[in-house]
Design a protein around this motif. Sequence first.
Motif, PDB file in Angstrom:
ATOM      1  N   GLU A   6      46.799  53.915  30.393  1.00 31.95           N
ATOM      2  CA  GLU A   6      47.806  54.621  29.593  1.00 31.95           C
ATOM      3  C   GLU A   6      47.785  56.082  30.020  1.00 31.95           C
ATOM      4  O   GLU A   6      46.724  56.711  29.974  1.00 31.95           O
ATOM      5  CB  GLU A   6      47.424  54.499  28.108  1.00 31.95           C
ATOM      6  N   ASN A   7      48.904  56.601  30.455  1.00 27.46           N
ATOM      7  CA  ASN A   7      48.986  57.985  30.922  1.00 27.46           C
ATOM      8  C   ASN A   7      47.898  58.324  31.941  1.00 27.46           C
ATOM      9  O   ASN A   7      47.230  59.347  31.842  1.00 27.46           O
ATOM     10  CB  ASN A   7      48.894  58.971  29.748  1.00 27.46           C
ATOM     11  N   GLY A   8      47.693  57.423  32.875  1.00 26.39           N
ATOM     12  CA  GLY A   8      46.734  57.701  33.941  1.00 26.39           C
ATOM     13  C   GLY A   8      45.284  57.525  33.540  1.00 26.39           C
ATOM     14  O   GLY A   8      44.380  57.735  34.351  1.00 26.39           O
ATOM     15  N   ARG A   9      45.029  57.163  32.297  1.00 28.46           N
ATOM     16  CA  ARG A   9      43.652  56.946  31.840  1.00 28.46           C
ATOM     17  C   ARG A   9      43.404  55.462  31.621  1.00 28.46           C
ATOM     18  O   ARG A   9      44.274  54.752  31.125  1.00 28.46           O
ATOM     19  CB  ARG A   9      43.403  57.675  30.512  1.00 28.46           C
ATOM     20  N   ALA A  10      42.190  55.041  31.958  1.00 27.54           N
ATOM     21  CA  ALA A  10      41.807  53.661  31.660  1.00 27.54           C
ATOM     22  C   ALA A  10      41.469  53.605  30.184  1.00 27.54           C
ATOM     23  O   ALA A  10      40.666  54.407  29.695  1.00 27.54           O
ATOM     24  CB  ALA A  10      40.596  53.272  32.488  1.00 27.54           C
ATOM     25  N   ILE A  11      42.104  52.714  29.446  1.00 30.15           N
ATOM     26  CA  ILE A  11      41.769  52.644  28.021  1.00 30.15           C
ATOM     27  C   ILE A  11      41.011  51.365  27.682  1.00 30.15           C
ATOM     28  O   ILE A  11      40.379  51.269  26.652  1.00 30.15           O
ATOM     29  CB  ILE A  11      43.012  52.785  27.113  1.00 30.15           C
ATOM     30  N   LYS A  12      41.058  50.395  28.593  1.00 32.68           N
ATOM     31  CA  LYS A  12      40.374  49.138  28.294  1.00 32.68           C
ATOM     32  C   LYS A  12      40.059  48.397  29.582  1.00 32.68           C
ATOM     33  O   LYS A  12      40.867  48.401  30.504  1.00 32.68           O
ATOM     34  CB  LYS A  12      41.300  48.271  27.420  1.00 32.68           C
ATOM     35  N   VAL A  13      38.891  47.789  29.656  1.00 34.34           N
ATOM     36  CA  VAL A  13      38.609  46.876  30.768  1.00 34.34           C
ATOM     37  C   VAL A  13      38.268  45.502  30.188  1.00 34.34           C
ATOM     38  O   VAL A  13      37.618  45.405  29.146  1.00 34.34           O
ATOM     39  CB  VAL A  13      37.460  47.367  31.678  1.00 34.34           C
ATOM     40  N   THR A  14      38.758  44.467  30.855  1.00 34.21           N
ATOM     41  CA  THR A  14      38.436  43.095  30.423  1.00 34.21           C
ATOM     42  C   THR A  14      38.092  42.285  31.667  1.00 34.21           C
ATOM     43  O   THR A  14      38.358  42.712  32.783  1.00 34.21           O
ATOM     44  CB  THR A  14      39.639  42.420  29.733  1.00 34.21           C
ATOM     45  N   GLY A  15      37.536  41.116  31.455  1.00 36.56           N
ATOM     46  CA  GLY A  15      37.322  40.224  32.581  1.00 36.56           C
ATOM     47  C   GLY A  15      38.660  39.656  33.024  1.00 36.56           C
ATOM     48  O   GLY A  15      39.637  39.668  32.272  1.00 36.56           O
ATOM     49  N   GLN A 415      33.953  52.820  39.850  1.00 38.33           N
ATOM     50  CA  GLN A 415      34.637  51.647  40.410  1.00 38.33           C
ATOM     51  C   GLN A 415      36.124  51.600  40.085  1.00 38.33           C
ATOM     52  O   GLN A 415      36.864  50.907  40.749  1.00 38.33           O
ATOM     53  CB  GLN A 415      33.977  50.369  39.905  1.00 38.33           C
ATOM     54  N   LEU A 416      36.536  52.304  39.039  1.00 41.85           N
ATOM     55  CA  LEU A 416      37.969  52.291  38.731  1.00 41.85           C
ATOM     56  C   LEU A 416      38.735  53.214  39.661  1.00 41.85           C
ATOM     57  O   LEU A 416      39.957  53.201  39.687  1.00 41.85           O
ATOM     58  CB  LEU A 416      38.211  52.717  37.279  1.00 41.85           C
ATOM     59  N   GLU A 417      37.984  54.049  40.402  1.00 38.30           N
ATOM     60  CA  GLU A 417      38.639  55.112  41.176  1.00 38.30           C
ATOM     61  C   GLU A 417      38.542  54.924  42.681  1.00 38.30           C
ATOM     62  O   GLU A 417      39.048  55.747  43.434  1.00 38.30           O
ATOM     63  CB  GLU A 417      38.013  56.466  40.785  1.00 38.30           C
ATOM     64  N   ALA A 432      37.241  41.909  45.839  1.00 39.14           N
ATOM     65  CA  ALA A 432      37.770  43.211  46.252  1.00 39.14           C
ATOM     66  C   ALA A 432      37.841  44.090  45.015  1.00 39.14           C
ATOM     67  O   ALA A 432      38.171  43.620  43.933  1.00 39.14           O
ATOM     68  CB  ALA A 432      39.161  43.062  46.840  1.00 39.14           C
ATOM     69  N   ASN A 433      37.494  45.348  45.189  1.00 40.44           N
ATOM     70  CA  ASN A 433      37.573  46.330  44.107  1.00 40.44           C
ATOM     71  C   ASN A 433      38.643  47.352  44.501  1.00 40.44           C
ATOM     72  O   ASN A 433      38.455  48.139  45.417  1.00 40.44           O
ATOM     73  CB  ASN A 433      36.188  46.974  43.978  1.00 40.44           C
ATOM     74  N   VAL A 434      39.791  47.244  43.841  1.00 43.05           N
ATOM     75  CA  VAL A 434      40.922  48.111  44.172  1.00 43.05           C
ATOM     76  C   VAL A 434      41.021  49.191  43.101  1.00 43.05           C
ATOM     77  O   VAL A 434      40.913  48.882  41.914  1.00 43.05           O
ATOM     78  CB  VAL A 434      42.221  47.265  44.233  1.00 43.05           C
ATOM     79  N   PRO A 435      41.210  50.458  43.502  1.00 43.14           N
ATOM     80  CA  PRO A 435      41.238  51.518  42.479  1.00 43.14           C
ATOM     81  C   PRO A 435      42.420  51.344  41.521  1.00 43.14           C
ATOM     82  O   PRO A 435      43.505  50.934  41.929  1.00 43.14           O
ATOM     83  CB  PRO A 435      41.368  52.804  43.294  1.00 43.14           C
ATOM     84  N   SER A 436      42.176  51.651  40.245  1.00 41.74           N
ATOM     85  CA  SER A 436      43.252  51.522  39.269  1.00 41.74           C
ATOM     86  C   SER A 436      43.690  52.868  38.713  1.00 41.74           C
ATOM     87  O   SER A 436      44.766  52.981  38.158  1.00 41.74           O
ATOM     88  CB  SER A 436      42.797  50.615  38.122  1.00 41.74           C
ATOM     89  N   ILE A 437      42.835  53.882  38.839  1.00 40.39           N
ATOM     90  CA  ILE A 437      43.232  55.227  38.394  1.00 40.39           C
ATOM     91  C   ILE A 437      42.845  56.233  39.478  1.00 40.39           C
ATOM     92  O   ILE A 437      42.028  55.933  40.352  1.00 40.39           O
ATOM     93  CB  ILE A 437      42.545  55.643  37.063  1.00 40.39           C
ATOM     94  N   ALA A 438      43.423  57.416  39.392  1.00 40.74           N
ATOM     95  CA  ALA A 438      43.070  58.484  40.333  1.00 40.74           C
ATOM     96  C   ALA A 438      41.672  58.985  39.986  1.00 40.74           C
ATOM     97  O   ALA A 438      41.226  58.847  38.843  1.00 40.74           O
ATOM     98  CB  ALA A 438      44.078  59.621  40.216  1.00 40.74           C
ATOM     99  N   PRO A 439      40.969  59.579  40.961  1.00 39.04           N
ATOM    100  CA  PRO A 439      39.647  60.129  40.654  1.00 39.04           C
ATOM    101  C   PRO A 439      39.692  61.082  39.461  1.00 39.04           C
ATOM    102  O   PRO A 439      40.641  61.849  39.305  1.00 39.04           O
ATOM    103  CB  PRO A 439      39.278  60.884  41.931  1.00 39.04           C
ATOM    104  N   VAL A 440      38.678  60.986  38.613  1.00 42.51           N
ATOM    105  CA  VAL A 440      38.586  61.874  37.454  1.00 42.51           C
ATOM    106  C   VAL A 440      38.138  63.258  37.947  1.00 42.51           C
ATOM    107  O   VAL A 440      37.174  63.367  38.711  1.00 42.51           O
ATOM    108  CB  VAL A 440      37.591  61.288  36.427  1.00 42.51           C
ATOM    109  N   GLY A 441      38.832  64.285  37.539  1.00 45.29           N
ATOM    110  CA  GLY A 441      38.517  65.641  37.981  1.00 45.29           C
ATOM    111  C   GLY A 441      38.555  65.724  39.490  1.00 45.29           C
ATOM    112  O   GLY A 441      39.455  65.168  40.129  1.00 45.29           O
TER     113      GLY A 441
END
Length: 671
Positions: A6-15, A415-417, A432-441
Amino acid sequence: MRVTIENGRAIKVTGDPDHPPTQGVLCTKVSRYAERVHHPRRLTTPMKRVGRKGEGRFEPISWDEALQFAATRLGEIASRAPEALVPYSYAGTMGLVQGDSIAQRFFHKLGASQLDRTICAAAGAAGLKYTYGASLGMLTEFFRESEVILIWGANPIASNLHFWTHAQEAKRRGARLIAIDPYRSLTAEKCHQHIALRPGTDGALALGIMHVLIGEDRLDHAYIADHTLGFEALKARTQDYPPSRVASICGIDESVIVELARLYGSTKKAAIRLNYGMQRVRGGGNAVRAIACLPALTGAWRERAGGLLLSSSGWAPVDTAALMRPDLMPGWPAKQSRVINMNAIGDALMHHGDETFGPKVEAIVVYNSNPVAVAPDSARVAQGFAREDLFTIVLEHFQTDTADYADLLLPATTQLEHFDVHKSYGHTHVMANVPSIAPVGDARPNTEIFRGLARAMGLDEPALYESDEAVASQALRWDDETLAGCDWTALKNNGWQRLNLPDAPLANGGFRTPSGKCEFYSERLEREGVDPVPDYLPPHESIEAAPELAARYPLAMISPPARNFLNSTFVNVDSLRSTEGEPHLDIHPADAHTRSIADGEQVRVFNDRGSMQARARVTDRAREGLVVGLSIWWKKLAPDGRNANEVTSQALTDLGGSATFYDCLVEVERV
Ligand SMILES: Nc1nc2c(c(=O)[nH]1)N[C@H]1C(S)=C(S)[C@@H](COP(=O)(O)OP(=O)(O)OC[C@H]3O[C@@H](n4cnc5c(=O)[nH]c(N)nc54)[C@H](O)[C@@H]3O)O[C@H]1N2
Ligand SMILES: Nc1nc2c(c(=O)[nH]1)N[C@H]1C(S)=C(S)[C@@H](COP(=O)(O)OP(=O)(O)OC[C@H]3O[C@@H](n4cnc5c(=O)[nH]c(N)nc54)[C@H](O)[C@@H]3O)O[C@H]1N2
Ligand SMILES: [Mo]
């Protein structure tokens, strides 16, 4: 893992519900990953030390300044004594790209020391290598069809939830679950039977079971003849381990051993979920070898629901040479740079340097690890990191106990980045681990940080500058039959790929040893001057091996993982730490009584190496003579600033040079 943004932030991770091994379920701690990624204390900018070593005071600097500063210091050391430079990394991420690629290439190119990455699984891996030829094991999904499951030195409810799902299904279908663990863990209490042996005595138990199997002829003679080597030698060894003797070594009843052997020997679909908890002791390698002989003796390997699983990682066709490029080492292959065992990092950092050791360590670069909290003999480790003349770089998400000692602290992505490729200890999928958000800071992937260091040092080696996707595309041998039809693009698009393996991969032999057989007798070990047949080796710190020490420190301490922590990761996530509460020590009522310790009191655990404080839980979860401190606490988040590794030792295992965290004698007193 699926991520809601949501708005570039990860708010939830699930399997991922479509991913067979996880089926949409994440374990307690990882389900909090979003909280960790956007944690208010996340490191977002490079920082340079301003305070004293270990004080943890820093000021922000730019990436350019940081890389230039590092390049100058590392370059100066590398030009003079490259082996004085030591990389230190382990399990922060076990991804093949962010763990083992550009960083390794960078250190190889410089001719830096190599790190023997032995802190976790090396004894077990060596045990399997000498017996099966590689880390080969059963496919997890078929445990659900097993009729007997030995959960041996494993606590899957805490440490391997996705395996537990299969064990529970087997239980519903009528399987008998037996836990072999000195501690009544969350898992042991859910099994039909719990065999609480003395820690470090598993090798003797396995030899005792074999004594009965052989004595009562509960053997698969055809499997032994066709697919094993050294039966007579193994048989001779088991003669030294009649159940009566094993009972006294293990501290359990003789009838338990005999009944276990009979049940195991009369069940074809008998499966062993062996895990690393049982190999963190002196005899860990031999114990794994002894246990690994069991399914070959009874022919359990013929069934897809029979056999053993410690690690199945050896099935994954990882292209280690392409990832790490050892050929970049100066003088390769004739010459290799020195190897430092990570379990003895405390001693290594304190060594002055000599002919045998090589040059004194002048710089250490830590990534994917938190050695000041997780490495054994912690006071010694901290003393090493506190050296004023040591140049320390730490790549981290947070200001950990180790980060406090950094001269330069660099913010890494999660891992999200970033991109990555993963294999597994347990199941047989690659991911495969594909980034889901931009790097934090201003955080950067480990790979990008090492590319930046290489650039700042003016290194002209193309392999150091490959992109993460280019590295990911080389991580696996796509032409291997286990990956037929798959490539990086397909893996990236689908997220995961099941390795193409037969259901019962060792039913017709196919071991990867030099003989192609399950080697009860190992000629390789014999050539190395080591006992070629598995034996029981008492713990370094036991009444058998060190009676004088055992008189002063009569209690055996183990410090296995707490359910809400992942080693030292997640300890700073408030919701998880508050569930764990505070450091505890489980102690048996009889041991508490002789020390006048009441439930809930603060106690001090100590030996010659150090001490830590914890709140006593007086409980028969710990067998008599055993104390248990679930771990791994951040020292600075513990009331006394210490954790269990103050008392653990740098001694190594028999095979593989692994750590001996659970081979540790202590005394306990009221504070
Ligand atoms: N929640 C959580 N999950 C994790 C981790 C974590 O820190 N937290 N860490 C991950 C990592 S890196 C690893 S390596 C695995 C570790 O997970 P496991 O391989 O399962 O190993 P441990 O949790 O160290 O120990 C498992 C059990 O072995 C028991 N044990 C200790 N000594 C002995 C012994 O001498 N003999 C026998 N038979 N049993 C013994 C302990 O009491 C414990 O209940 O878990 C992974 N999963
Ligand atoms: N007493 C005791 N000690 C133990 C154990 C025990 O059971 N008892 N278990 C041992 C075992 S099995 C293991 S595997 C080791 C594990 O020890 P470590 O390998 O040190 O694992 P963690 O404690 O999880 O710390 C990893 C650090 O890496 C960071 N990290 C995560 N991802 C990344 C990334 O992508 N980039 C960078 N730069 N950093 C990242 C995390 O923030 C975390 O601080 O501990 C061992 N120590
Ligand atoms: Mo581990």
